[in-house]
Write an enzyme that holds these catalytic residues in place. Structure first.
Site, mmCIF file in Angstrom:
data_model
loop_
_atom_site.group_PDB
_atom_site.id
_atom_site.type_symbol
_atom_site.label_atom_id
_atom_site.label_comp_id
_atom_site.label_asym_id
_atom_site.label_seq_id
_atom_site.Cartn_x
_atom_site.Cartn_y
_atom_site.Cartn_z
ATOM 1 N N ARG A 10 4.261 -0.064 23.650
ATOM 2 C CA ARG A 10 3.192 0.446 24.517
ATOM 3 C C ARG A 10 3.343 1.965 24.661
ATOM 4 N NH1 ARG A 10 4.308 0.422 29.530
ATOM 5 N NH2 ARG A 10 5.043 -1.722 29.590
ATOM 6 N N TYR A 40 -23.702 7.111 28.310
ATOM 7 C CA TYR A 40 -23.660 5.714 27.847
ATOM 8 C C TYR A 40 -23.615 4.772 29.066
ATOM 9 C CZ TYR A 40 -21.380 1.437 26.254
ATOM 10 O OH TYR A 40 -21.047 0.133 26.055
ATOM 11 N N ASP A 96 -18.014 13.900 25.833
ATOM 12 C CA ASP A 96 -18.080 12.736 24.949
ATOM 13 C C ASP A 96 -18.758 13.199 23.655
ATOM 14 O OD1 ASP A 96 -18.715 10.424 23.567
ATOM 15 O OD2 ASP A 96 -19.253 9.273 25.363
ATOM 16 N N LYS A 125 -17.227 4.007 16.754
ATOM 17 C CA LYS A 125 -18.484 4.446 16.157
ATOM 18 C C LYS A 125 -18.250 5.227 14.855
ATOM 19 C CE LYS A 125 -20.518 2.628 19.795
ATOM 20 N NZ LYS A 125 -19.504 1.993 20.579
HETATM 21 C C1 PLP Z 1 -21.573 7.664 23.550
HETATM 22 C C2 PLP Z 1 -20.623 6.537 23.839
HETATM 23 N N1 PLP Z 1 -19.503 6.778 24.536
HETATM 24 C C3 PLP Z 1 -18.620 5.784 24.829
HETATM 25 C C4 PLP Z 1 -18.867 4.480 24.447
HETATM 26 C C5 PLP Z 1 -17.897 3.381 24.825
HETATM 27 O O1 PLP Z 1 -17.118 3.029 23.730
HETATM 28 P P1 PLP Z 1 -16.510 1.556 23.457
HETATM 29 O O2 PLP Z 1 -17.667 0.657 23.189
HETATM 30 O O3 PLP Z 1 -15.620 1.795 22.262
HETATM 31 O O4 PLP Z 1 -15.740 1.161 24.662
HETATM 32 C C6 PLP Z 1 -20.023 4.184 23.718
HETATM 33 C C7 PLP Z 1 -20.308 2.796 23.300
HETATM 34 O O5 PLP Z 1 -21.373 2.482 22.833
HETATM 35 C C8 PLP Z 1 -20.931 5.240 23.409
HETATM 36 O O6 PLP Z 1 -22.076 5.008 22.725
#
Ligand code: PLP
Length: 389
Positions: free
Chosen positions: A56, A108, A180, A205
């Site tokens: 971990r 998101y 982000d 992604k």
């Molecule tokens: C722009 C963005 N940030 C964060 C996330 C969250 O990521 P995760 O689905 O890997 O938890 C997403 C998920 O779709 C996203 O589109």
């Protein structure tokens, strides 16, 4: 604390993508990093070990991913997590009850849900603002503001935040700017060069790019901040599996090859849709009709494969979604295969209806993630599906 190999930072982007953070394995010379599937490490004596004690806390495959993505973002440190949401959750543990956070109003849906439904219960305060206007960040700031969190382009309204202006507004009050960068990736957008303190990704992604794992990663330059985030990584324990780290690393090796193709397909599909349906119904920062096209052009070196389209109603959206053949109806984005989704009922279902209405996130909105298939096939698919509008 995982620190980037300094000499990797002198390499070009494509070379970093393939090699950064990776050295041939000393035992056999394997060119690919081994997947260290182990929960613990044998120690030589009390306080004497090879730098690894428990998985971990440290894992060599995870460190490869952390160094690799840090090098791609031009950062010193990377800290990987079990999902993008787990990454945001862990970053939130930098803060405490009574702290105030300013967040973009079109992040998101899962990020919004984490803040509104979970962190508010712990006494952290949030103000959601339209960060397209940096003055709104300045106006929302209080003495308790510790961070400004932005996503640009946003999911799914493709709004652009001027990162330099957001950094100035955050720093003027002593707050961190957290970005982000999932949609743009470091291939098209470099938030650290515009003043960001922490950049994060859902590695699920574009970084992985093959829709075969879920993960997240935070990058930063400041040593003390990195130490704190790594303490949280171990202390809260939302770590990714070594195999998922390996899949992400295999993905980043081709990021510089995939992104131009996502971008070319995105531009072509957006242009076709704008011509067929009218520019006002197609939201893509690469279109001149996008209200922030100029800013996007200045801040990004490409626009990627994400497009939102207004069909007019949920029924029309559903009819389009049922007609696609190459685009698949599914949540997520950024993979080599093209996906199509309905944000109001899928990725952003957790955002209250009134808030969705304010954002223009209607029941008729469809989001496309253009993959890297042949452009002619994607155009034919879109033409067939949207011809009913
Ligand atoms: C722009 C963005 N940030 C964060 C996330 C969250 O990521 P995760 O689905 O890997 O938890 C997403 C998920 O779709 C996203 O589109």
């Amino acid at each position: 604390m995982t620190r980037v190999f300094d000499d990797d930072l002198a390499l070009g982007f494509g070379t970093r993508a393939i090699h950064a953070g990776q050295r041939p394995d000393p035992m056999a010379g394997a060119i690919m990093p081994p997947v260290f599937l182990t929960s613990t490490y044998v120690q030589q004596g009390l306080g004497e070990n090879k730098g690894y004690e428990y998985a971990r806390t440290q894992n060599p495959t995870r460190e490869v991913l952390e160094r690799n993505v840090a090098a791609l973002e031009g950062a010193r440190h990377g800290v990987a997590f079990s999902s993008g949401v787990a990454c945001v959750d862990s970053l939130m543990r930098l803060f405490k009850a009574g702290d105030h956070i300013i967040c973009g109003d079109n992040v998101y849906g899962g990020t919004y849900r984490l803040f509104e439904r979970l962190y508010r219960n712990f006494g952290v305060e949030f103000t959601f603002v339209d960060t397209r206007d940096a003055q709104r960040i300045a106006d929302a700031r209080t003495k308790k503001t510790v961070a400004v969190i932005v996503e640009t382009p946003t999911n799914p309204m493709m709004r652009i935040t001027d990162l330099k202006a957001a950094a100035e507004a955050a720093h003027a009050g002593g707050a961190l700017l957290i970005v982000d960068n999932t949609f743009a990736t470091p291939f098209f957008q470099r938030p650290f060069e515009r003043g960001a303190d922490i950049v994060f990704h859902s590695t699920t992604k574009y970084l992985n790019g093959h829709s075969d794992m879920v993960g997240g990663i935070a990058l930063m330059n400041d040593d003390e901040l990195a130490q704190r985030v790594q303490f949280i990584q171990n202390g809260a324990g939302a770590v990714p599996s070594p195999f998922d780290c390996w899949l992400a690393v295999r993905g980043t090796k081709t990021l510089h090859l995939r992104m131009p193709r996502h971008d070319a397909n995105g531009r072509a599909v957006a242009q076709w849709l704008a011509t067929r349906l009218g520019a006002e119904r197609v939201i893509y920062p690469g279109l001149e009709s996008h209200p922030q096209h100029k800013l996007a052009k200045c801040q990004m070196t490409g626009f990627g494969g994400m497009i939102s389209v207004e069909t007019g109603s949920k029924e029309k959206a559903d009819a389009v979604l049922r007609r696609v053949r190459i685009f698949s109806l599914a949540e997520s984005l950024g993979g080599v295969e093209s996906l199509i989704s309905h944000p109001a009922s899928m990725t952003h279902a957790s955002v209250p209806v009134e808030r969705r209405a304010q954002l223009g996130l209607t029941d008729g909105l469809i989001r496309l993630s253009c993959g890297v298939e042949e452009q002619a096939d994607l155009l034919a698919d879109v033409e067939h599906a949207f011809s009913i509008l």
